[in-house]
Design a protein around this motif. Structure first.
Motif, mmCIF file in Angstrom:
data_model
loop_
_atom_site.group_PDB
_atom_site.id
_atom_site.type_symbol
_atom_site.label_atom_id
_atom_site.label_comp_id
_atom_site.label_asym_id
_atom_site.label_seq_id
_atom_site.Cartn_x
_atom_site.Cartn_y
_atom_site.Cartn_z
ATOM 1 N N SER A 128 0.822 -1.215 0.000
ATOM 2 C CA SER A 128 0.000 0.000 0.000
ATOM 3 C C SER A 128 0.852 1.259 0.000
ATOM 4 N N ALA A 129 1.994 1.213 0.693
ATOM 5 C CA ALA A 129 2.801 2.425 0.891
ATOM 6 C C ALA A 129 3.320 3.010 -0.418
ATOM 7 N N PHE A 130 3.502 2.166 -1.422
ATOM 8 C CA PHE A 130 3.965 2.684 -2.714
ATOM 9 C C PHE A 130 2.880 3.499 -3.417
ATOM 10 N N LEU A 131 1.673 3.545 -2.831
ATOM 11 C CA LEU A 131 0.572 4.319 -3.401
ATOM 12 C C LEU A 131 0.319 5.607 -2.618
ATOM 13 N N LEU A 132 1.220 5.960 -1.718
ATOM 14 C CA LEU A 132 1.038 7.163 -0.910
ATOM 15 C C LEU A 132 1.187 8.450 -1.716
ATOM 16 N N GLY A 133 1.753 8.347 -2.904
ATOM 17 C CA GLY A 133 1.948 9.541 -3.715
ATOM 18 C C GLY A 133 3.352 10.091 -3.648
#
Length: 600
Positions: free
Chosen positions: A462-467
Protein backbone atom coordinates in the motif's frame (compact mmCIF):
# COMPACT_ATOMS: atom_id res chain seq x y z
CA UNK A 1 12.09 19.61 7.44
CA UNK A 2 12.97 18.83 11.03
CA UNK A 3 16.53 19.15 12.21
CA UNK A 4 18.74 16.19 11.40
CA UNK A 5 19.26 13.71 14.16
CA UNK A 6 22.39 14.35 16.18
CA UNK A 7 21.86 12.15 19.22
CA UNK A 8 24.01 9.10 19.55
CA UNK A 9 22.08 5.88 19.08
CA UNK A 10 20.96 4.57 22.47
CA UNK A 11 22.07 1.17 23.64
CA UNK A 12 19.85 -1.59 22.33
CA UNK A 13 17.25 -2.84 24.81
CA UNK A 14 17.35 -6.38 26.05
CA UNK A 15 15.17 -7.89 23.36
CA UNK A 16 14.91 -11.57 22.41
CA UNK A 17 17.09 -12.77 19.55
CA UNK A 18 14.14 -13.10 17.19
CA UNK A 19 14.02 -9.29 17.07
CA UNK A 20 17.46 -9.20 15.46
CA UNK A 21 16.97 -8.16 11.87
CA UNK A 22 18.39 -10.05 8.92
CA UNK A 23 17.91 -8.06 5.68
CA UNK A 24 17.00 -9.90 2.51
CA UNK A 25 17.54 -8.85 -1.07
CA UNK A 26 14.14 -7.15 -1.18
CA UNK A 27 15.40 -3.61 -0.62
CA UNK A 28 17.58 -3.79 -3.71
CA UNK A 29 14.71 -4.68 -6.07
CA UNK A 30 14.81 -2.19 -8.79
CA UNK A 31 -17.52 7.27 -1.10
CA UNK A 32 -22.40 7.79 2.09
CA UNK A 33 -21.98 4.04 2.42
CA UNK A 34 -24.37 1.75 0.59
CA UNK A 35 -27.15 0.00 2.42
CA UNK A 36 -25.77 -3.44 1.66
CA UNK A 37 -22.36 -2.62 3.14
CA UNK A 38 -23.93 -1.37 6.35
CA UNK A 39 -25.98 -4.52 6.61
CA UNK A 40 -23.00 -6.75 5.92
CA UNK A 41 -21.10 -5.04 8.74
CA UNK A 42 -24.10 -5.30 11.10
CA UNK A 43 -24.11 -1.55 11.60
CA UNK A 44 -26.98 0.49 12.98
CA UNK A 45 -25.52 3.99 13.34
CA UNK A 46 -27.08 6.24 15.94
CA UNK A 47 -26.75 9.99 15.96
CA UNK A 48 -24.77 11.36 18.86
CA UNK A 49 -25.55 14.61 20.73
CA UNK A 50 -23.34 15.59 22.22
CA UNK A 51 -10.27 33.87 27.69
CA UNK A 52 -7.28 32.69 26.20
CA UNK A 53 -5.68 30.44 28.76
CA UNK A 54 -3.31 31.68 31.44
CA UNK A 55 0.30 30.64 31.48
CA UNK A 56 0.88 26.97 32.29
CA UNK A 57 -2.71 25.97 31.74
CA UNK A 58 -3.58 23.54 29.00
CA UNK A 59 -5.27 25.26 26.10
CA UNK A 60 -8.39 23.42 27.14
CA UNK A 61 -8.10 23.54 30.93
CA UNK A 62 -10.04 26.71 31.72
CA UNK A 63 -12.18 27.35 28.66
CA UNK A 64 -15.69 28.71 29.13
CA UNK A 65 -18.20 28.10 26.31
CA UNK A 66 -19.83 31.20 24.91
CA UNK A 67 -23.38 31.32 23.66
CA UNK A 68 -24.06 31.80 19.96
CA UNK A 69 -21.07 29.80 18.71
CA UNK A 70 -23.22 26.94 17.47
CA UNK A 71 -24.95 29.33 15.09
CA UNK A 72 -21.68 30.43 13.52
CA UNK A 73 -21.47 29.58 9.86
CA UNK A 74 -17.85 30.31 9.06
CA UNK A 75 -16.35 28.82 5.92
CA UNK A 76 -13.22 26.73 6.03
CA UNK A 77 -11.08 29.31 4.22
CA UNK A 78 -12.26 32.08 6.57
CA UNK A 79 -11.34 30.05 9.63
CA UNK A 80 -7.93 29.20 8.20
CA UNK A 81 -7.30 32.88 7.47
CA UNK A 82 -8.34 33.96 10.97
CA UNK A 83 -6.05 31.36 12.57
CA UNK A 84 -3.15 32.41 10.35
CA UNK A 85 -3.60 36.00 11.51
CA UNK A 86 -3.61 34.93 15.15
CA UNK A 87 -0.53 32.73 14.75
CA UNK A 88 1.31 35.55 12.95
CA UNK A 89 0.58 37.86 15.87
CA UNK A 90 1.86 35.34 18.42
CA UNK A 91 5.00 34.67 16.39
CA UNK A 92 6.12 38.28 16.85
CA UNK A 93 6.62 37.82 20.60
CA UNK A 94 7.87 34.25 20.99
CA UNK A 95 10.87 35.38 22.99
CA UNK A 96 8.43 36.11 25.81
CA UNK A 97 8.01 33.01 27.99
CA UNK A 98 4.24 33.32 28.35
CA UNK A 99 3.73 33.87 24.62
CA UNK A 100 5.97 30.91 23.79
CA UNK A 101 3.97 28.66 26.09
CA UNK A 102 0.73 29.86 24.52
CA UNK A 103 2.12 29.17 21.04
CA UNK A 104 3.18 25.66 22.05
CA UNK A 105 -0.28 25.00 23.46
CA UNK A 106 -1.81 26.04 20.15
CA UNK A 107 0.57 23.74 18.24
CA UNK A 108 -0.47 20.92 20.57
CA UNK A 109 -4.14 21.76 20.07
CA UNK A 110 -3.87 21.90 16.28
CA UNK A 111 -2.05 18.58 16.11
CA UNK A 112 -4.48 16.82 18.42
CA UNK A 113 -7.41 18.24 16.46
CA UNK A 114 -5.88 16.96 13.22
CA UNK A 115 -5.73 20.34 11.47
CA UNK A 116 -1.96 20.83 11.56
CA UNK A 117 -1.62 20.24 7.82
CA UNK A 118 -3.20 23.66 7.20
CA UNK A 119 -0.51 25.43 9.26
CA UNK A 120 2.70 23.52 8.63
CA UNK A 121 4.84 26.63 8.05
CA UNK A 122 3.61 28.36 11.21
CA UNK A 123 4.13 25.24 13.31
CA UNK A 124 7.69 24.84 11.98
CA UNK A 125 8.51 28.43 12.86
CA UNK A 126 7.13 28.12 16.39
CA UNK A 127 9.05 24.90 17.04
CA UNK A 128 12.24 26.30 15.51
CA UNK A 129 12.02 29.34 17.79
CA UNK A 130 11.37 27.07 20.77
CA UNK A 131 14.42 25.01 19.96
CA UNK A 132 16.55 28.16 19.63
CA UNK A 133 15.72 28.87 23.28
CA UNK A 134 16.20 25.26 24.39
CA UNK A 135 18.97 24.51 26.89
CA UNK A 136 20.47 21.03 26.73
CA UNK A 137 20.43 20.77 30.52
CA UNK A 138 17.41 22.81 31.62
CA UNK A 139 15.13 22.77 28.58
CA UNK A 140 13.08 25.96 28.76
CA UNK A 141 13.85 26.37 32.50
CA UNK A 142 10.20 26.08 33.54
CA UNK A 143 9.06 22.51 34.22
CA UNK A 144 5.58 22.73 32.74
CA UNK A 145 6.74 24.49 29.60
CA UNK A 146 9.63 22.06 29.20
CA UNK A 147 7.54 18.86 29.21
CA UNK A 148 5.15 20.29 26.62
CA UNK A 149 7.97 21.54 24.40
CA UNK A 150 9.97 18.31 24.84
CA UNK A 151 7.19 16.13 23.45
CA UNK A 152 6.46 18.43 20.50
CA UNK A 153 10.13 18.90 19.61
CA UNK A 154 10.90 15.21 19.85
CA UNK A 155 7.93 14.20 17.73
CA UNK A 156 9.12 16.65 15.10
CA UNK A 157 12.65 15.22 15.08
CA UNK A 158 14.55 17.80 17.14
CA UNK A 159 17.51 16.43 19.16
CA UNK A 160 16.27 16.94 22.71
CA UNK A 161 17.39 14.66 25.53
CA UNK A 162 15.30 13.34 28.39
CA UNK A 163 18.10 14.48 30.69
CA UNK A 164 16.29 17.81 31.01
CA UNK A 165 13.67 16.08 33.14
CA UNK A 166 16.35 15.43 35.75
CA UNK A 167 17.22 19.12 35.98
CA UNK A 168 13.72 20.56 36.31
CA UNK A 169 13.47 22.82 39.32
CA UNK A 170 17.14 23.73 38.82
CA UNK A 171 18.14 21.11 41.37
CA UNK A 172 16.45 22.98 44.22
CA UNK A 173 13.61 20.51 44.55
CA UNK A 174 12.47 17.15 43.31
CA UNK A 175 11.35 16.90 39.71
CA UNK A 176 8.01 15.57 40.90
CA UNK A 177 7.42 18.58 43.14
CA UNK A 178 7.08 20.66 39.99
CA UNK A 179 3.73 19.02 39.26
CA UNK A 180 0.52 18.61 41.23
CA UNK A 181 -3.16 17.88 40.65
CA UNK A 182 -4.75 20.50 42.87
CA UNK A 183 -6.33 22.57 40.08
CA UNK A 184 -7.57 22.05 36.50
CA UNK A 185 -4.50 23.93 35.26
CA UNK A 186 -2.14 21.62 37.14
CA UNK A 187 -4.04 18.52 36.07
CA UNK A 188 -3.47 19.59 32.46
CA UNK A 189 0.23 20.03 33.22
CA UNK A 190 0.28 16.52 34.70
CA UNK A 191 -1.33 15.25 31.51
CA UNK A 192 1.48 16.87 29.52
CA UNK A 193 4.01 15.12 31.73
CA UNK A 194 2.23 11.81 31.15
CA UNK A 195 2.22 12.30 27.39
CA UNK A 196 5.85 13.43 27.44
CA UNK A 197 6.88 10.26 29.27
CA UNK A 198 5.55 8.10 26.42
CA UNK A 199 8.06 9.36 23.85
CA UNK A 200 11.16 7.82 25.45
CA UNK A 201 13.91 5.89 23.70
CA UNK A 202 15.31 2.60 25.08
CA UNK A 203 18.24 4.38 26.75
CA UNK A 204 15.77 6.65 28.58
CA UNK A 205 13.53 3.90 29.93
CA UNK A 206 14.41 4.56 33.59
CA UNK A 207 13.65 8.26 33.77
CA UNK A 208 10.69 8.06 31.40
CA UNK A 209 9.31 5.06 33.23
CA UNK A 210 9.50 6.86 36.57
CA UNK A 211 7.83 9.96 35.12
CA UNK A 212 5.08 7.88 33.54
CA UNK A 213 4.42 5.89 36.70
CA UNK A 214 4.25 9.07 38.76
CA UNK A 215 1.96 10.95 36.35
CA UNK A 216 -0.33 7.98 35.78
CA UNK A 217 -0.78 7.33 39.50
CA UNK A 218 -1.55 11.00 40.14
CA UNK A 219 -4.11 11.11 37.34
CA UNK A 220 -5.75 7.89 38.53
CA UNK A 221 -5.97 9.32 42.05
CA UNK A 222 -7.68 12.46 40.84
CA UNK A 223 -10.18 10.36 38.88
CA UNK A 224 -10.91 8.12 41.84
CA UNK A 225 -11.60 11.14 44.04
CA UNK A 226 -14.01 12.48 41.42
CA UNK A 227 -13.77 16.09 42.57
CA UNK A 228 -16.12 18.01 40.21
CA UNK A 229 -14.29 21.26 40.88
CA UNK A 230 -11.19 19.74 39.31
CA UNK A 231 -12.67 17.56 36.58
CA UNK A 232 -15.75 19.36 35.28
CA UNK A 233 -14.18 22.43 33.65
CA UNK A 234 -14.17 21.68 29.93
CA UNK A 235 -14.88 18.02 30.64
CA UNK A 236 -11.31 17.59 31.86
CA UNK A 237 -12.22 14.20 33.34
CA UNK A 238 -13.04 12.99 29.81
CA UNK A 239 -9.61 14.06 28.60
CA UNK A 240 -7.85 12.30 31.48
CA UNK A 241 -9.82 9.10 30.91
CA UNK A 242 -9.06 9.16 27.18
CA UNK A 243 -5.33 9.70 27.77
CA UNK A 244 -5.12 6.82 30.25
CA UNK A 245 -7.20 4.47 28.14
CA UNK A 246 -5.39 5.23 24.85
CA UNK A 247 -1.77 6.19 25.50
CA UNK A 248 0.51 7.46 22.74
CA UNK A 249 1.48 4.05 21.43
CA UNK A 250 -2.16 3.02 21.00
CA UNK A 251 -3.40 6.38 19.81
CA UNK A 252 -5.12 6.75 16.45
CA UNK A 253 -5.06 10.49 15.79
CA UNK A 254 -8.53 11.02 14.33
CA UNK A 255 -10.14 9.17 17.22
CA UNK A 256 -8.45 11.65 19.55
CA UNK A 257 -9.57 14.55 17.36
CA UNK A 258 -13.19 13.46 17.54
CA UNK A 259 -13.01 12.99 21.30
CA UNK A 260 -11.34 16.37 21.78
CA UNK A 261 -13.94 18.20 19.71
CA UNK A 262 -16.74 16.63 21.74
CA UNK A 263 -14.92 17.48 24.96
CA UNK A 264 -14.30 21.15 24.22
CA UNK A 265 -17.20 22.12 21.96
CA UNK A 266 -18.14 24.90 21.49
CA UNK A 267 -15.01 26.44 23.06
CA UNK A 268 -14.42 30.13 23.74
CA UNK A 269 -12.97 33.08 21.88
CA UNK A 270 -9.43 31.72 21.88
CA UNK A 271 -10.26 28.22 20.64
CA UNK A 272 -13.53 28.42 18.74
CA UNK A 273 -11.81 28.92 15.38
CA UNK A 274 -9.71 25.79 15.87
CA UNK A 275 -12.64 23.66 17.01
CA UNK A 276 -14.89 24.85 14.21
CA UNK A 277 -12.23 24.16 11.58
CA UNK A 278 -11.57 20.72 13.07
CA UNK A 279 -15.27 19.90 13.02
CA UNK A 280 -15.68 21.00 9.40
CA UNK A 281 -12.56 19.05 8.47
CA UNK A 282 -13.79 15.92 10.19
CA UNK A 283 -17.20 16.19 8.54
CA UNK A 284 -15.61 16.66 5.11
CA UNK A 285 -13.31 13.69 5.57
CA UNK A 286 -16.09 11.51 6.93
CA UNK A 287 -17.95 11.96 3.63
CA UNK A 288 -14.79 10.98 1.79
CA UNK A 289 -14.39 7.86 3.95
CA UNK A 290 -17.99 6.92 3.21
CA UNK A 291 -17.35 7.19 -0.52
CA UNK A 292 -14.27 5.02 -0.06
CA UNK A 293 -16.40 2.43 1.70
CA UNK A 294 -18.74 2.52 -1.28
CA UNK A 295 -15.75 1.74 -3.46
CA UNK A 296 -14.87 -1.13 -1.17
CA UNK A 297 -18.46 -2.30 -1.44
CA UNK A 298 -17.96 -2.51 -5.17
CA UNK A 299 -14.79 -4.45 -4.37
CA UNK A 300 -17.11 -7.06 -2.85
CA UNK A 301 -18.18 -7.77 -6.41
CA UNK A 302 -14.54 -8.71 -6.98
CA UNK A 303 -15.29 -11.82 -4.94
CA UNK A 304 -17.94 -12.79 -7.45
CA UNK A 305 -15.65 -11.96 -10.34
CA UNK A 306 -13.01 -14.36 -9.04
CA UNK A 307 -15.47 -16.82 -7.53
CA UNK A 308 -14.56 -16.01 -3.95
CA UNK A 309 -18.07 -16.67 -2.68
CA UNK A 310 -17.15 -20.31 -3.20
CA UNK A 311 -14.18 -20.00 -0.84
CA UNK A 312 -15.61 -21.09 2.48
CA UNK A 313 -12.85 -19.59 4.57
CA UNK A 314 -13.16 -16.04 3.22
CA UNK A 315 -14.04 -13.47 5.92
CA UNK A 316 -15.45 -10.24 4.51
CA UNK A 317 -13.94 -7.79 6.95
CA UNK A 318 -13.34 -4.86 4.65
CA UNK A 319 -14.93 -2.29 6.94
CA UNK A 320 -12.98 -3.31 10.00
CA UNK A 321 -9.74 -3.57 8.02
CA UNK A 322 -10.31 -0.09 6.63
CA UNK A 323 -10.92 1.26 10.12
CA UNK A 324 -7.57 -0.05 11.34
CA UNK A 325 -5.73 2.46 9.15
CA UNK A 326 -8.11 5.32 8.29
CA UNK A 327 -7.96 7.17 11.66
CA UNK A 328 -4.16 7.35 11.37
CA UNK A 329 -3.58 7.90 7.63
CA UNK A 330 -6.59 10.15 7.39
CA UNK A 331 -5.65 12.93 4.96
CA UNK A 332 -7.71 13.14 1.76
CA UNK A 333 -4.77 12.60 -0.59
CA UNK A 334 -4.13 9.10 0.80
CA UNK A 335 -7.29 7.40 -0.49
CA UNK A 336 -5.32 4.95 -2.65
CA UNK A 337 -3.31 3.86 0.37
CA UNK A 338 -6.41 3.27 2.52
CA UNK A 339 -8.22 1.30 -0.18
CA UNK A 340 -5.19 -0.84 -1.01
CA UNK A 341 -4.60 -1.48 2.69
CA UNK A 342 -8.17 -2.72 3.25
CA UNK A 343 -8.06 -4.97 0.19
CA UNK A 344 -4.68 -6.39 1.19
CA UNK A 345 -5.85 -7.06 4.75
CA UNK A 346 -8.81 -9.08 3.51
CA UNK A 347 -6.71 -11.02 0.99
CA UNK A 348 -4.13 -11.95 3.61
CA UNK A 349 -6.96 -13.14 5.87
CA UNK A 350 -8.40 -15.34 3.12
CA UNK A 351 -5.00 -16.89 2.41
CA UNK A 352 -4.35 -17.37 6.12
CA UNK A 353 -7.70 -19.12 6.57
CA UNK A 354 -6.96 -21.44 3.66
CA UNK A 355 -3.64 -22.57 5.14
CA UNK A 356 -5.12 -22.69 8.65
CA UNK A 357 -7.93 -25.09 7.71
CA UNK A 358 -6.82 -28.49 8.99
CA UNK A 359 -9.16 -30.22 6.55
CA UNK A 360 -6.99 -29.04 3.64
CA UNK A 361 -4.42 -31.57 2.47
CA UNK A 362 -0.89 -30.59 3.41
CA UNK A 363 0.58 -31.71 0.07
CA UNK A 364 -1.93 -29.49 -1.73
CA UNK A 365 -0.94 -26.55 0.47
CA UNK A 366 2.68 -27.18 -0.45
CA UNK A 367 1.72 -26.94 -4.09
CA UNK A 368 -0.09 -23.66 -3.37
CA UNK A 369 3.05 -22.35 -1.72
CA UNK A 370 5.09 -23.37 -4.78
CA UNK A 371 2.55 -21.50 -6.91
CA UNK A 372 3.36 -18.30 -5.03
CA UNK A 373 7.09 -18.99 -5.25
CA UNK A 374 6.95 -19.40 -9.04
CA UNK A 375 3.90 -17.15 -9.47
CA UNK A 376 2.36 -19.74 -11.79
CA UNK A 377 -1.26 -20.82 -11.32
CA UNK A 378 -0.88 -23.76 -13.73
CA UNK A 379 0.68 -25.72 -10.85
CA UNK A 380 -2.73 -25.94 -9.19
CA UNK A 381 -5.11 -26.29 -12.14
CA UNK A 382 -6.67 -29.32 -10.44
CA UNK A 383 -7.26 -27.41 -7.15
CA UNK A 384 -10.06 -24.97 -8.00
CA UNK A 385 -10.42 -23.36 -4.56
CA UNK A 386 -6.70 -22.79 -4.18
CA UNK A 387 -6.51 -21.45 -7.72
CA UNK A 388 -9.35 -19.01 -7.05
CA UNK A 389 -7.45 -17.57 -4.10
CA UNK A 390 -4.20 -17.23 -6.01
CA UNK A 391 -5.82 -15.69 -9.09
CA UNK A 392 -7.78 -13.28 -6.92
CA UNK A 393 -4.56 -12.06 -5.31
CA UNK A 394 -2.77 -11.99 -8.66
CA UNK A 395 -5.53 -9.97 -10.34
CA UNK A 396 -5.81 -7.45 -7.52
CA UNK A 397 -2.08 -6.86 -7.27
CA UNK A 398 -1.60 -6.52 -10.99
CA UNK A 399 -3.99 -3.55 -10.76
CA UNK A 400 -2.33 -2.12 -7.63
CA UNK A 401 1.15 -2.56 -9.12
CA UNK A 402 0.14 -0.70 -12.26
CA UNK A 403 -0.98 2.23 -10.09
CA UNK A 404 2.16 2.02 -7.95
CA UNK A 405 4.37 1.95 -11.05
CA UNK A 406 2.93 5.30 -12.15
CA UNK A 407 3.70 6.84 -8.75
CA UNK A 408 7.16 5.32 -8.33
CA UNK A 409 8.41 5.41 -11.91
CA UNK A 410 9.63 1.82 -11.66
CA UNK A 411 8.25 -1.72 -11.66
CA UNK A 412 6.91 -2.51 -8.18
CA UNK A 413 5.28 -5.85 -9.05
CA UNK A 414 8.43 -7.93 -8.26
CA UNK A 415 8.40 -6.49 -4.71
CA UNK A 416 4.73 -7.39 -4.31
CA UNK A 417 5.31 -10.94 -5.57
CA UNK A 418 8.33 -11.39 -3.32
CA UNK A 419 6.36 -10.43 -0.21
CA UNK A 420 3.39 -12.65 -1.06
CA UNK A 421 5.70 -15.61 -1.65
CA UNK A 422 7.44 -14.95 1.66
CA UNK A 423 4.11 -14.79 3.47
CA UNK A 424 2.78 -17.98 1.84
CA UNK A 425 5.94 -19.83 2.91
CA UNK A 426 5.33 -18.79 6.52
CA UNK A 427 1.68 -19.84 6.32
CA UNK A 428 2.86 -23.23 5.08
CA UNK A 429 5.29 -23.62 7.96
CA UNK A 430 2.48 -22.90 10.42
CA UNK A 431 0.29 -25.47 8.64
CA UNK A 432 3.07 -28.06 8.97
CA UNK A 433 3.32 -27.36 12.69
CA UNK A 434 -0.43 -27.80 13.01
CA UNK A 435 -0.60 -31.05 11.04
CA UNK A 436 2.36 -32.55 12.93
CA UNK A 437 1.14 -31.13 16.27
CA UNK A 438 4.62 -29.79 16.84
CA UNK A 439 5.19 -26.84 19.15
CA UNK A 440 8.14 -24.80 17.84
CA UNK A 441 10.57 -22.87 19.97
CA UNK A 442 9.55 -19.33 20.82
CA UNK A 443 12.24 -17.86 18.59
CA UNK A 444 11.33 -20.14 15.68
CA UNK A 445 7.68 -19.22 16.15
CA UNK A 446 8.39 -15.49 16.11
CA UNK A 447 10.66 -15.59 13.07
CA UNK A 448 7.81 -17.14 11.12
CA UNK A 449 4.71 -15.49 12.54
CA UNK A 450 5.93 -11.90 12.58
CA UNK A 451 5.77 -12.31 8.79
CA UNK A 452 2.47 -14.19 8.68
CA UNK A 453 0.71 -11.55 10.81
CA UNK A 454 0.69 -9.58 7.56
CA UNK A 455 1.72 -6.12 8.79
CA UNK A 456 4.71 -6.01 6.45
CA UNK A 457 2.92 -7.15 3.32
CA UNK A 458 -0.27 -5.12 3.89
CA UNK A 459 1.69 -1.93 4.56
CA UNK A 460 4.22 -2.23 1.79
CA UNK A 461 1.78 -3.26 -0.90
CA UNK A 462 0.00 0.00 0.00
CA UNK A 463 2.80 2.42 0.89
CA UNK A 464 3.96 2.68 -2.71
CA UNK A 465 0.57 4.32 -3.40
CA UNK A 466 1.04 7.16 -0.91
CA UNK A 467 1.95 9.54 -3.71
CA UNK A 468 5.58 9.96 -2.61
CA UNK A 469 8.46 8.40 -4.49
CA UNK A 470 9.99 5.83 -2.14
CA UNK A 471 13.76 6.02 -2.57
CA UNK A 472 16.25 3.28 -1.72
CA UNK A 473 17.45 5.37 1.22
CA UNK A 474 13.91 5.60 2.56
CA UNK A 475 13.53 1.84 2.15
CA UNK A 476 16.66 1.29 4.21
CA UNK A 477 15.10 3.26 7.08
CA UNK A 478 11.47 2.11 7.06
CA UNK A 479 11.11 -0.34 4.15
CA UNK A 480 9.96 -3.98 4.13
CA UNK A 481 13.32 -5.27 5.34
CA UNK A 482 14.06 -2.48 7.81
CA UNK A 483 14.31 -2.67 11.55
CA UNK A 484 11.38 -0.27 11.69
CA UNK A 485 8.97 -2.60 9.86
CA UNK A 486 10.33 -5.60 11.75
CA UNK A 487 9.49 -4.02 15.11
CA UNK A 488 6.01 -3.05 13.90
CA UNK A 489 5.43 -6.69 12.90
CA UNK A 490 6.52 -7.88 16.35
CA UNK A 491 4.08 -5.50 18.06
CA UNK A 492 1.25 -6.67 15.78
CA UNK A 493 2.07 -10.36 16.22
CA UNK A 494 2.26 -10.31 20.00
CA UNK A 495 -0.71 -7.97 20.42
CA UNK A 496 -2.76 -10.48 18.46
CA UNK A 497 -1.42 -13.38 20.52
CA UNK A 498 -2.17 -11.76 23.85
CA UNK A 499 -5.74 -11.02 22.78
CA UNK A 500 -6.46 -14.56 21.60
CA UNK A 501 -4.24 -16.63 23.91
CA UNK A 502 -6.90 -17.62 26.47
CA UNK A 503 -9.34 -18.80 23.80
CA UNK A 504 -6.68 -20.66 21.83
CA UNK A 505 -5.20 -22.38 24.89
CA UNK A 506 -8.68 -23.48 25.95
CA UNK A 507 -9.09 -24.96 22.47
CA UNK A 508 -5.81 -26.84 22.95
CA UNK A 509 -3.89 -24.75 20.42
CA UNK A 510 -0.38 -24.33 21.84
CA UNK A 511 1.37 -22.96 18.75
CA UNK A 512 0.92 -19.37 19.87
CA UNK A 513 3.28 -16.81 21.32
CA UNK A 514 2.06 -17.63 24.82
CA UNK A 515 2.19 -21.40 24.27
CA UNK A 516 5.70 -21.34 22.77
CA UNK A 517 6.94 -19.03 25.54
CA UNK A 518 5.62 -21.51 28.12
CA UNK A 519 7.24 -24.38 26.21
CA UNK A 520 10.64 -22.67 26.44
CA UNK A 521 10.17 -21.81 30.11
CA UNK A 522 9.08 -24.99 31.93
CA UNK A 523 6.97 -24.16 34.96
CA UNK A 524 5.97 -20.77 33.55
CA UNK A 525 2.26 -20.06 34.02
CA UNK A 526 0.03 -18.55 31.37
CA UNK A 527 -0.19 -15.34 33.40
CA UNK A 528 3.59 -15.10 33.63
CA UNK A 529 3.94 -15.70 29.89
CA UNK A 530 1.43 -12.93 29.17
CA UNK A 531 3.42 -10.52 31.35
CA UNK A 532 6.65 -11.53 29.60
CA UNK A 533 5.21 -10.91 26.14
CA UNK A 534 3.66 -7.62 27.23
CA UNK A 535 7.15 -6.51 28.28
CA UNK A 536 8.53 -7.50 24.86
CA UNK A 537 5.84 -5.32 23.23
CA UNK A 538 6.80 -2.34 25.39
CA UNK A 539 10.50 -2.81 24.61
CA UNK A 540 9.72 -3.00 20.90
CA UNK A 541 7.60 0.16 21.14
CA UNK A 542 10.44 2.03 22.83
CA UNK A 543 12.81 1.05 20.07
CA UNK A 544 10.19 2.07 17.52
CA UNK A 545 10.27 5.56 19.03
CA UNK A 546 14.00 5.67 18.33
CA UNK A 547 13.64 4.30 14.80
CA UNK A 548 10.87 6.80 14.08
CA UNK A 549 13.03 9.66 15.34
CA UNK A 550 16.07 8.42 13.44
CA UNK A 551 14.16 8.27 10.16
CA UNK A 552 12.85 11.84 10.29
CA UNK A 553 15.83 13.33 8.46
CA UNK A 554 15.22 11.30 5.28
CA UNK A 555 11.65 9.97 5.40
CA UNK A 556 8.50 12.11 5.04
CA UNK A 557 6.47 11.99 8.22
CA UNK A 558 3.39 10.52 6.59
CA UNK A 559 5.41 7.61 5.15
CA UNK A 560 6.79 6.52 8.52
CA UNK A 561 3.35 7.14 10.05
CA UNK A 562 1.82 4.79 7.47
CA UNK A 563 4.10 1.97 8.61
CA UNK A 564 3.69 2.79 12.28
CA UNK A 565 -0.11 2.82 11.91
CA UNK A 566 -0.08 -0.98 11.94
CA UNK A 567 1.33 -1.11 15.44
CA UNK A 568 -1.11 1.50 16.71
CA UNK A 569 -4.04 -0.16 14.99
CA UNK A 570 -3.09 -3.58 16.35
CA UNK A 571 -2.81 -2.31 19.91
CA UNK A 572 -6.31 -0.85 19.62
CA UNK A 573 -7.79 -3.74 17.64
CA UNK A 574 -6.44 -6.41 19.98
CA UNK A 575 -6.71 -4.46 23.22
CA UNK A 576 -9.12 -6.97 24.72
CA UNK A 577 -10.01 -9.33 21.91
CA UNK A 578 -9.50 -10.01 18.22
CA UNK A 579 -11.39 -7.09 16.69
CA UNK A 580 -11.29 -8.59 13.20
CA UNK A 581 -12.79 -11.93 14.22
CA UNK A 582 -15.08 -10.90 17.06
CA UNK A 583 -15.46 -7.13 17.10
CA UNK A 584 -16.59 -6.15 20.56
CA UNK A 585 -19.22 -3.53 21.29
CA UNK A 586 -16.67 -0.79 21.99
CA UNK A 587 -14.78 -1.42 18.75
CA UNK A 588 -17.96 -1.33 16.67
CA UNK A 589 -19.08 1.88 18.38
CA UNK A 590 -15.76 3.51 17.54
CA UNK A 591 -16.20 2.33 13.97
CA UNK A 592 -19.75 3.69 13.73
CA UNK A 593 -18.79 7.03 15.26
CA UNK A 594 -15.81 7.48 12.99
CA UNK A 595 -17.48 6.38 9.77
CA UNK A 596 -21.14 7.34 10.09
CA UNK A 597 -22.21 9.37 13.11
CA UNK A 598 -22.02 13.16 12.74
CA UNK A 599 -20.63 15.34 15.50
CA UNK A 600 -23.54 17.37 16.85
Amino acid sequence: MALPCSLAQPPAPSLPRFLTHHPSALASLPVSPGRHLRQSLSLSPQLLRTRRSTRHSSTFALLKPEEGFMQADEKEEDLIGAIEVELASIETCLMDAAALFEALMLVDLMERLGIQRYFEHQIRRILRTSYMQWDDKYGLNDAKTTVLAFRLLRLHGYPVSAGVLMALGEGKRSFYECFSVDSPTNISAMLNLYRCSQTGFPSESKIMGEAQEFARSQLLNVLSEGNPTLLQPNNLGMEVNFALELPHRRLMPRLESRSLIKQLWPGNESTRKYLKLAKLDLQKLQKLYQRELEELESFCRWWQRFGFDEVKCGRKRLGQSYFVVAPTIYEPQFSSFRLAYAKGAVLITILDDLFDDKSNDLQELRRLNETFTRWDSSLINDLPQHKLVFEGIDGTYLELAAEANRVQGRDILPIFKHMWAECAACFLKEAEWMHSERIPTYEEYMQCTKVSIGAKIITWTSAFLLGEKITDEMLRHIGPDSRFTDLVSVVCRLSNDLASSSRELEEGKLTTGVGCYMRDHPGCTQEEAVVGLANVIELACQELEWELYRSRAVVPEFCSRAVLSNARGARLLYRRMDGLTNSDEEFMKLFQDFMFNPLE
